[in-house]
Motif scaffolding. Structure first.
Motif, short mmCIF file in Angstrom:
data_model
loop_
_atom_site.label_atom_id
_atom_site.label_comp_id
_atom_site.label_asym_id
_atom_site.label_seq_id
_atom_site.Cartn_x
_atom_site.Cartn_y
_atom_site.Cartn_z
N GLU A 1 0.82 -1.21 0.00
CA GLU A 1 0.00 0.00 0.00
C GLU A 1 0.85 1.26 0.00
O GLU A 1 0.49 2.26 -0.62
CB GLU A 1 -0.93 0.00 1.22
CG GLU A 1 -1.84 1.23 1.27
CD GLU A 1 -2.76 1.22 2.49
OE1 GLU A 1 -3.37 2.26 2.77
OE2 GLU A 1 -2.83 0.17 3.15
N TYR A 2 1.99 1.24 0.68
CA TYR A 2 2.81 2.45 0.73
C TYR A 2 3.49 2.75 -0.60
O TYR A 2 3.96 3.87 -0.82
CB TYR A 2 3.86 2.33 1.85
CG TYR A 2 4.97 1.34 1.60
CD1 TYR A 2 6.13 1.72 0.93
CD2 TYR A 2 4.87 0.02 2.05
CE1 TYR A 2 7.16 0.82 0.72
CE2 TYR A 2 5.88 -0.89 1.83
CZ TYR A 2 7.03 -0.49 1.16
OH TYR A 2 8.04 -1.39 0.94
N GLN B 1 -8.53 1.17 -1.38
CA GLN B 1 -7.80 1.67 -0.22
C GLN B 1 -7.81 3.21 -0.18
O GLN B 1 -7.92 3.82 0.88
CB GLN B 1 -6.36 1.15 -0.24
CG GLN B 1 -6.26 -0.36 -0.05
CD GLN B 1 -4.85 -0.88 -0.29
OE1 GLN B 1 -4.10 -0.31 -1.09
NE2 GLN B 1 -4.49 -1.95 0.40
N THR C 1 -9.54 5.43 2.76
CA THR C 1 -8.80 6.51 3.44
C THR C 1 -9.53 7.83 3.31
O THR C 1 -9.60 8.62 4.26
CB THR C 1 -7.38 6.63 2.86
OG1 THR C 1 -6.70 5.39 3.02
CG2 THR C 1 -6.61 7.73 3.54
N ARG D 1 -10.59 9.59 6.74
CA ARG D 1 -9.87 10.80 7.13
C ARG D 1 -10.60 12.09 6.76
O ARG D 1 -10.05 13.17 6.92
CB ARG D 1 -8.48 10.80 6.47
CG ARG D 1 -7.59 9.62 6.83
CD ARG D 1 -7.15 9.68 8.29
NE ARG D 1 -6.32 10.84 8.55
CZ ARG D 1 -5.00 10.85 8.40
NH1 ARG D 1 -4.37 9.75 7.99
NH2 ARG D 1 -4.29 11.93 8.67
N GLY E 1 2.21 13.52 4.27
CA GLY E 1 1.96 12.11 4.02
C GLY E 1 3.09 11.39 3.32
O GLY E 1 3.32 10.20 3.57
N GLN F 1 5.88 10.00 5.59
CA GLN F 1 5.32 8.99 6.48
C GLN F 1 4.80 7.77 5.73
O GLN F 1 4.20 6.87 6.34
CB GLN F 1 4.18 9.61 7.30
CG GLN F 1 4.63 10.75 8.21
CD GLN F 1 3.46 11.42 8.92
OE1 GLN F 1 2.36 10.90 8.95
NE2 GLN F 1 3.72 12.59 9.50
N GLN G 1 2.34 7.45 3.77
CA GLN G 1 0.88 7.36 3.76
C GLN G 1 0.38 7.62 2.33
O GLN G 1 -0.27 8.62 2.03
CB GLN G 1 0.27 8.36 4.74
CG GLN G 1 0.63 8.07 6.19
CD GLN G 1 0.02 9.09 7.14
OE1 GLN G 1 -0.27 10.22 6.78
NE2 GLN G 1 -0.17 8.68 8.39
N SER G 2 0.70 6.69 1.46
CA SER G 2 0.41 6.88 0.04
C SER G 2 -1.08 6.98 -0.23
O SER G 2 -1.52 7.73 -1.11
CB SER G 2 1.01 5.73 -0.77
OG SER G 2 2.41 5.69 -0.62
N LEU H 1 -3.35 8.30 1.63
CA LEU H 1 -3.77 9.65 1.99
C LEU H 1 -3.34 10.65 0.92
O LEU H 1 -4.10 11.57 0.57
CB LEU H 1 -3.16 10.04 3.34
CG LEU H 1 -3.53 11.43 3.87
CD1 LEU H 1 -5.04 11.56 4.08
CD2 LEU H 1 -2.79 11.71 5.18
#
Length: 252
Positions: free
Chosen positions: A26-27, A34, A38, A42, A204, A207, A209-210, A212
């Motif tokens: 996922e990253y 996904q 998200t 979020r 993101g 971190q 957080q792909s 996001l």
């Protein structure tokens, strides 16, 4: 429109298939579902306020560029000397990379909304000016000559003949500006902001957080498409007589 929707669905399906079959982390590349999850998870905590901030920057910056671009384009049309003096400078201003301008504006104006508005306006300004100038320059000279024969004043010629005839070209510039507006807002937020979709993406990426980041991209794309659609709607309302061959073909 429907062919575009169909192509989009096929691309999303291929994207989902590749990420699932190849077991892509996922990253590295999140699957569409996904990203959607998200986006929903979020939205209240992060994305809603960020979307509001970036949307405000896009709309206000675009409005500034339209007002300034139309005013300068009309002024240059009325004055050949000003056109010769300023038009080359306008072209030269487009050679300055936005990546360079963004941090400079952040240093001068701080992390407020001001540098973002200036950046959006600068990016969108040039297409509006060029569209206005080209439209005013391409007016049928016979129409202008007829107005002069009827003793029409310069202002009357402009308001009744030149500007209405230039509107299709003006809206072409506005559509280009609408497509660029989100880019200016994101660059401005990347250079310094405490909120906004560009800030979300900047936070993101390190971190990993792909999902996001992709969710923010989806929202930016949606806002750009919405602004583009609004400009198209305004053109249909204000210039109902103008239909390009491409649009006529699409309507059939």
């Amino acid at each position: 429109m429907w062919p575009s929707v169909l192509v989009g669905i096929v691309l999303l399906g291929a994207w989902e298939f590749v990420t699932r079959v190849l077991h892509v982390e996922e990253y590295i590349l999140p699957a569409p579902d996904q990203v959607a999850t998200t986006l929903a998870d979020r939205w209240d905590s992060t994305l809603r306020s960020a979307t509001w901030v970036t949307g405000t920057e896009i709309v206000l910056g675009f409005a500034l560029s339209v007002a300034g671009g139309l005013a300068l384009g009309c002024a240059l049309h009325f004055s050949a000397a000003a056109r010769r003096a300023l038009y080359p400078l306008l072209i030269g201003s487009q050679t300055v990379p936005v990546v360079v301008l963004a941090p400079i504006l952040a240093i001068i104006f701080g992390y407020s909304i001001t540098p973002k508005l200036i950046l959006v306006a600068l990016i969108c300004f040039f297409p509006v000016v060029v569209g206005t100038l080209d439209g005013l320059a391409s007016v049928d000279p016979e129409l202008v000559r007829m107005m002069r024969t009827l003793h029409g004043r310069r202002v009357a010629i402009f308001t009744r003949v030149e500007f209405p005839a230039a509107l299709p070209s003006v809206f072409t510039g506005l559509r280009l500006a609408a497509a660029y507006a989100a880019t200016g807002a994101v660059f401005g937020e990347y250079s310094g902001a405490s909120d906004g979709l560009g800030h979300v993406m900047r936070q993101g990426v390190p971190q990993l957080q792909s999902a996001l980041v992709f969710a923010a991209i989806v929202l930016l794309t949606a806002m750009s498409v919405a602004l583009f659609a609004i400009v198209n709607g305004a053109e249909r309302l204000l210039v109902p007589w103008h239909r390009s061959p491409t649009r006529e073909g699409n309507h059939r």
